[in-house]
Write an enzyme that holds these catalytic residues in place. Structure first.
Site, PDB file in Angstrom:
ATOM      1  N   GLU B  44      28.601 108.952   7.387  1.00 28.44           N
ATOM      2  CA  GLU B  44      28.852 107.861   6.153  1.00 28.44           C
ATOM      3  C   GLU B  44      29.738 108.528   5.331  1.00 28.44           C
ATOM      4  OE1 GLU B  44      26.304 105.315   2.725  1.00 28.44           O
ATOM      5  OE2 GLU B  44      25.672 107.238   3.427  1.00 28.44           O
ATOM      6  N   ASP B 118      34.688 102.004  -3.204  1.00 32.32           N
ATOM      7  CA  ASP B 118      35.567 101.531  -4.379  1.00 32.32           C
ATOM      8  C   ASP B 118      36.534 100.399  -3.780  1.00 32.32           C
ATOM      9  OD1 ASP B 118      37.248 101.566  -6.562  1.00 32.32           O
ATOM     10  OD2 ASP B 118      36.622 103.423  -7.038  1.00 32.32           O
ATOM     11  N   LYS B 122      43.658  96.873  -7.595  1.00 30.77           N
ATOM     12  CA  LYS B 122      44.900  96.432  -7.895  1.00 30.77           C
ATOM     13  C   LYS B 122      45.966  96.664  -6.798  1.00 30.77           C
ATOM     14  CE  LYS B 122      44.812  97.383 -12.801  1.00 30.77           C
ATOM     15  NZ  LYS B 122      44.578  98.619 -13.792  1.00 30.77           N
ATOM     16  N   ASP B 154      29.728  94.481  -1.672  1.00 32.51           N
ATOM     17  CA  ASP B 154      29.396  93.073  -2.326  1.00 32.51           C
ATOM     18  C   ASP B 154      30.701  92.412  -2.871  1.00 32.51           C
ATOM     19  OD1 ASP B 154      29.922  95.128  -4.201  1.00 32.51           O
ATOM     20  OD2 ASP B 154      28.686  93.917  -5.633  1.00 32.51           O
ATOM     21  N   THR B 191      21.642 100.715   0.238  1.00 31.60           N
ATOM     22  CA  THR B 191      21.948 101.761  -0.762  1.00 31.60           C
ATOM     23  C   THR B 191      21.459 101.470  -2.241  1.00 31.60           C
ATOM     24  OG1 THR B 191      24.047 100.651  -1.750  1.00 31.60           O
ATOM     25  CG2 THR B 191      24.248 101.749   0.377  1.00 31.60           C
ATOM     26  N   GLU B 192      21.555 102.476  -3.200  1.00 28.21           N
ATOM     27  CA  GLU B 192      21.095 102.267  -4.578  1.00 28.21           C
ATOM     28  C   GLU B 192      21.812 101.131  -4.954  1.00 28.21           C
ATOM     29  OE1 GLU B 192      22.083 105.117  -3.111  1.00 28.21           O
ATOM     30  OE2 GLU B 192      20.497 106.818  -3.657  1.00 28.21           O
ATOM     31  N   TYR B 193      23.096 100.892  -4.930  1.00 32.77           N
ATOM     32  CA  TYR B 193      23.963  99.949  -5.449  1.00 32.77           C
ATOM     33  C   TYR B 193      23.608  98.694  -5.020  1.00 32.77           C
ATOM     34  CZ  TYR B 193      28.443  97.679  -6.575  1.00 32.77           C
ATOM     35  OH  TYR B 193      29.511  96.965  -7.259  1.00 32.77           O
ATOM     36  N   GLU B 194      23.374  98.779  -3.552  1.00 30.95           N
ATOM     37  CA  GLU B 194      23.279  97.260  -2.941  1.00 30.95           C
ATOM     38  C   GLU B 194      21.770  96.575  -3.578  1.00 30.95           C
ATOM     39  OE1 GLU B 194      22.745  97.766   1.301  1.00 30.95           O
ATOM     40  OE2 GLU B 194      22.450  95.684   1.743  1.00 30.95           O
TER      41      GLU B 194
END
Lengths: 215, 215
Positions: B44, B118, B122, B154, B191-194
């Site tokens: 990963e 990330d 831009k 996401d 994931t934590e973020y998910e």
């Protein structure tokens, strides 16, 4: 698309041979002769009531368009729009999208539009989807090298399927839009269906893909 | 990911050489030696706090995992999970994803995971996105033939971009999910973020793609 039967449709179609082609094999390789000017040829598979292709033809006079639709009761509505507008760069073709190689020579077409095609959600109907590989083979045959397919739909499952199908067939995805109406895309022309469903907050998906030079 | 500075992190990382690799070029081509068993290797890129890779390692004991993360203050949290779980099939690698070819031999890796990378929105930062073509080149080098990349995010724009980037680089899209949590996908590990963002109703996008045999 379910539409009311129009008993007068066949007669009307027969009355306007200058706009709608009923003997298409005669025109294979000679589509240019049906237009005022020799310029790129874009076709829409499943033209429906014809709003998209009519507006495209008005917006891009430097491109010739052919709208392909099988359903008599539907294409007659596209024909009515064309009669009213009398556009020199739009023709209609009243046949099944499956049989396109009988009506266009290899490399005769520059671009193909697929708009809100029937999703045929059941797995056993996969072969009927206009983005199934047998259709892609047909499109590849009639498209020139690097010819593009521009596909939009509001059907998430069909879009997921089609991205995979395109890629696995060898098409290259040029650009993908996952929410077309919230994007920076300029010059979108809506179909009748798109107007209705996007006004209900439905997302519209879009992809441009091309066949790389392998012919 | 912005995280608080942890002055104790470097010391902790140095104290657990059996779990986290700090001298990775020593292990190039020898990753198997760091695991109990010789079995497929999945990595990963951007492992973050390590929930995904830890849970994957627990769920799939027949696969060896390496979690790659550059940020010291973040990977130390993944290390803490690993210390607690003591998994024989998980290792951590504390380096920059860009430098993977220095740490893995060609064909050494069977599968790559990219999770919530990330988005670098831009245009001038395009080259920093982990799905930019220079990264794909790195992944192709270390992956075996037909090796797969599994990517979820996401971020709609990053996903649109990545589908195009994958396809244009020559990856084949095996399957696409435009709303993972509402799909029939089985065995998703969050994931934590998910967990955080999907609970707010954010759609999760996912794609599996592979490099065809061209080596």
């Amino acid at each position: 698309m379910r539409v009311r039967n129009k008993p007068w449709a066949p007669e009307k179609i027969a009355a306007y041979p200058q706009y709608i082609v009923s003997n298409p094999d005669e025109w294979k390789g000679k589509w240019t002769d049906r237009f005022k000017r020799k310029q790129p040829l874009h076709i829409e598979i499943g033209t429906g009531k014809g709003q998209f292709i009519t507006e495209m033809a008005k917006a891009h006079p430097d491109i010739n368009y052919v709208g392909v639709e099988l359903q008599t009761n539907v294409i007659v509505l596209a024909l009515e729009k064309l009669i009213e507008e009398d556009l020199p760069n739009l023709q209609l073709l009243h046949v099944n999208g499956e049989e396109l190689t009988a009506f266009f020579l290899p490399n005769e077409v520059d671009q193909i539009y697929l708009n809100f095609s029937d999703p045929w959600p059941k797995t056993r109907h996969e072969k009927r989807r206009l983005t199934y590989r047998s259709f892609l083979e047909t499109y590849q045959t009639i498209l020139r090298e690097n010819g593009e397919i521009h596909f939009k739909t509001d059907n998430q499952k069909l879009f997921e399927y089609s991205l995979g199908s395109f890629s696995q067939y060898g098409l290259i995805l040029k650009q993908v839009w996952l929410d077309l109406h919230q994007s920076e895309f300029v010059g979108n022309i809506m179909t009748e269906y798109e107007e209705k469903f996007s006004s209900r907050g439905q997302r519209i998906y879009r992809v441009e893909a091309y066949f790389p030079c392998t012919k």
